[in-house]
Design a protein around this motif. Structure first.
Motif, PDB file in Angstrom:
ATOM      1  N   PHE A 178       0.653  -1.182   0.167  1.00 43.09           N
ATOM      2  CA  PHE A 178       0.115   0.106   0.175  1.00 43.09           C
ATOM      3  C   PHE A 178       0.773   1.263  -0.195  1.00 43.09           C
ATOM      4  O   PHE A 178       0.766   2.290  -0.645  1.00 43.09           O
ATOM      5  CB  PHE A 178      -0.921   0.108   1.133  1.00 43.09           C
ATOM      6  CG  PHE A 178      -2.099   1.020   1.073  1.00 43.09           C
ATOM      7  CD1 PHE A 178      -3.167   0.586   0.850  1.00 43.09           C
ATOM      8  CD2 PHE A 178      -1.822   2.169   1.156  1.00 43.09           C
ATOM      9  CE1 PHE A 178      -4.179   1.652   0.801  1.00 43.09           C
ATOM     10  CE2 PHE A 178      -2.719   3.346   1.263  1.00 43.09           C
ATOM     11  CZ  PHE A 178      -4.270   2.600   1.002  1.00 43.09           C
ATOM     12  N   TRP A 179       2.008   1.179   0.696  1.00 43.93           N
ATOM     13  CA  TRP A 179       2.809   2.615   0.726  1.00 43.93           C
ATOM     14  C   TRP A 179       4.253   2.077   1.065  1.00 43.93           C
ATOM     15  O   TRP A 179       4.505   0.979   1.480  1.00 43.93           O
ATOM     16  CB  TRP A 179       2.443   3.269   2.011  1.00 43.93           C
ATOM     17  CG  TRP A 179       2.314   2.836   3.273  1.00 43.93           C
ATOM     18  CD1 TRP A 179       1.182   1.987   3.910  1.00 43.93           C
ATOM     19  CD2 TRP A 179       3.194   2.773   4.331  1.00 43.93           C
ATOM     20  NE1 TRP A 179       1.339   1.602   5.236  1.00 43.93           N
ATOM     21  CE2 TRP A 179       2.882   2.037   5.487  1.00 43.93           C
ATOM     22  CE3 TRP A 179       4.782   3.278   4.451  1.00 43.93           C
ATOM     23  CZ2 TRP A 179       3.557   1.862   6.744  1.00 43.93           C
ATOM     24  CZ3 TRP A 179       5.366   2.998   5.731  1.00 43.93           C
ATOM     25  CH2 TRP A 179       4.750   2.524   6.867  1.00 43.93           C
ATOM     26  N   ALA A 180       5.178   2.861   0.545  1.00 43.95           N
ATOM     27  CA  ALA A 180       6.530   2.611   0.502  1.00 43.95           C
ATOM     28  C   ALA A 180       7.042   3.761   1.559  1.00 43.95           C
ATOM     29  O   ALA A 180       6.738   4.893   1.709  1.00 43.95           O
ATOM     30  CB  ALA A 180       7.151   3.090  -0.898  1.00 43.95           C
ATOM     31  N   SER A 181       8.155   3.205   2.342  1.00 43.71           N
ATOM     32  CA  SER A 181       8.382   3.999   3.337  1.00 43.71           C
ATOM     33  C   SER A 181       9.564   5.405   2.785  1.00 43.71           C
ATOM     34  O   SER A 181      10.040   5.165   2.083  1.00 43.71           O
ATOM     35  CB  SER A 181       9.541   3.305   4.358  1.00 43.71           C
ATOM     36  OG  SER A 181       9.961   4.026   5.245  1.00 43.71           O
ATOM     37  N   GLY A 182       8.982   6.510   3.621  1.00 42.72           N
ATOM     38  CA  GLY A 182       9.697   7.721   3.264  1.00 42.72           C
ATOM     39  C   GLY A 182      11.451   7.658   3.812  1.00 42.72           C
ATOM     40  O   GLY A 182      12.153   8.373   3.301  1.00 42.72           O
ATOM     41  N   ALA A 183      11.769   6.625   4.537  1.00 48.50           N
ATOM     42  CA  ALA A 183      13.151   6.312   4.612  1.00 48.50           C
ATOM     43  C   ALA A 183      14.128   6.230   3.424  1.00 48.50           C
ATOM     44  O   ALA A 183      15.170   6.589   3.223  1.00 48.50           O
ATOM     45  CB  ALA A 183      13.329   5.188   5.767  1.00 48.50           C
ATOM     46  N   ALA A 184      13.324   5.438   2.392  1.00 48.54           N
ATOM     47  CA  ALA A 184      14.122   5.385   1.183  1.00 48.54           C
ATOM     48  C   ALA A 184      12.848   4.803   0.330  1.00 48.54           C
ATOM     49  O   ALA A 184      12.689   3.526   0.527  1.00 48.54           O
ATOM     50  CB  ALA A 184      15.155   4.183   1.362  1.00 48.54           C
TER      51      ALA A 184
END
Length: 346
Positions: A178-184
């Motif tokens: 659903f979502w990709a982490s803003g860390a990378a």
């Protein structure tokens, strides 16, 4: 030869928002210098920190440049500013508290090039603290990719109510998330522009989930790429349980629901969440240390959510105009509730 070795290497701009932690940034840049990808540039966005040593540090890394902002615009505003200064067809938004396997970017780009319908991709994100101890343990904030339950509570593969899992290869198959982490996270430029980028008002926390939700509404897919590996320190900007972290998570989560859900889903889900928020405040209160500050942060978040409803409604009208998928289609493979599955919200 793997697919990642045989791809044409399109230009990638890595955008790193930064605020007053030059040692952490230097470690990140040293790691990026070992990346085995020939067409990568780096844009460091100084979020109003004004450290005079920063420009000298950036000058030591070929392909890196500095974008200085006059004020701290947070993760979302800093990334948007960096994006406007970039030109590449693919951009990576990255925290400065990360280090990287030398093939991390090659693997992400390979997956993006092979499937044009994918708008954003996430590497496997492991804990840097545990890595220093010689253990492969998933990072709390990213894990092996993010999901969202029907009430808007996020969770990750590799994280449960019982703790963070050790990486034994159990999530090494690429999957839709659903979502990709803003860390990378690697994002296709055209898709990012189409949905309007990050919401500046979020400042920090939940902005990547909100972005990915809009990408899903617009018909794109989000994908995990576990052959790409990044280590994340976690909690470097705000410690887990910090009142400001609680505030941003709760306010931004409610705003995200109000903007992105269809009207048939919005009424029951938001009604349920508004009943659950006081329960969350009591949970923080009973945790002891900083409990009262956490309790107050939830009610500040509720207050500011209602104050900002006019702006949220304006954004909602624009976002619903992007819609190519129903809520049912988007949430088909998501859990009904993390509290029933044993998963834990961020």
């Amino acid at each position: 030869m793997s697919a990642a070795d045989s791809i044409v290497c399109p230009q990638v701009d890595v955008i790193i928002p930064h605020y007053r932690a030059i040692d952490r940034l230097e470690r990140c840049l040293q790691s990026l210098r070992r990346t085995s990808y020939p067409s990568m540039t780096i844009i460091v966005v100084d979020n109003g920190g004004g450290d005079p040593a920063l420009r000298q540090l950036i000058s030591r890394y070929p392909g890196a440049s500095l974008l200085s902002l006059s004020e701290n615009r947070g993760y979302s505003g800093g990334c948007n500013a960096g994006f406007r200064a970039s030109t590449a067809d693919f951009v990576v938004f990255m925290n400065d508290d990360t280090t990287h396997d030398f093939r991390w970017l090659r693997e992400l780009v390979s997956a993006a090039v092979e499937e044009p319908g994918i708008a954003a991709l996430q590497p496997k994100i492991l804990s840097m603290q545990e890595h220093r101890k010689g253990r492969n343990v998933f990072d709390y904030a990213g894990g092996a990719g993010g999901m969202l339950d029907r009430f808007g509570y996020p969770w990750c593969y590799g994280r449960s109510f019982f703790g963070v899992e050790e990486d034994r290869g159990q999530y090494d198959t690429p999957r839709n998330i659903f979502w990709a982490s803003g860390a990378a996270m690697l994002v296709r430029r055209s898709s990012f522009e189409e949905v309007g980028g990050f919401d500046d008002s979020f400042f920090m926390h939940m902005e990547e989930i909100d972005l990915c939700w809009r990408l899903l509404l617009a018909g794109y897919r989000i994908r995990s790429v576990p052959s790409s590996v990044v280590w994340h320190e976690g909690g470097a900007s705000l410690a887990y349980g910090a009142p400001e972290k609680i505030y941003c998570n709760h306010r931004n989560n409610l705003v995200m629901l109000a903007k992105n859900l269809g009207i048939a889903s919005l009424v029951p889900v938001l009604s349920a969440r508004l009943l659950l928020e006081p329960a969350a405040a009591l949970f923080y209160l009973m945790k002891g240390r900083n409990g009262l500050a956490g309790f107050a942060a939830v009610f500040r978040a509720l207050r500011d959510f209602f104050i900002g409803l006019s702006r949220t409604n304006g954004s909602r009208r624009q976002i619903q105009g992007l819609r190519k998928r129903s809520d049912g289609a988007i949430f088909r493979n998501q859990p009904f509730s993390i509290f029933l599955t044993g998963r834990r919200a961020s």
